[in-house]
Design a protein around this motif. Structure first.
Motif: not given
Length: 81
Positions: A2-20
């Protein structure tokens, strides 16, 4: 997925990568913003998560976006010269 799951995965990966901390938004009156990150040091980032059914669809969309940007640049060059 689902689109919401895709957004959550994107958010989690970017948080880890950007440390924010990255904020998520629900569907509605957000103007199409899916995610947002703001830090004093790095500034702000607005994230629009897009998913495509296959690579061919992604490539076609990227070509259209690049072509559109190219045409806008040419138009601006004509105006300023």
């Amino acid at each position: 997925m689902y689109y919401s799951e895709f957004e959550e995965i994107t958010r989690d990966l970017l948080q880890k990568e950007w440390n924010c901390l990255i904020e998520s938004f629900t569907s509605g009156r957000d103007g199409g913003i899916d995610l947002r990150c703001a830090t004093e040091k790095e500034g702000k980032a607005i994230i629009q998560a897009k998913r495509y059914k296959d690579y061919k669809s992604l490539l076609a969309n990227l070509i259209l976006l690049i072509w559109s940007a190219f045409q806008k640049m040419i138009a601006l060059l004509r105006i300023t010269s």
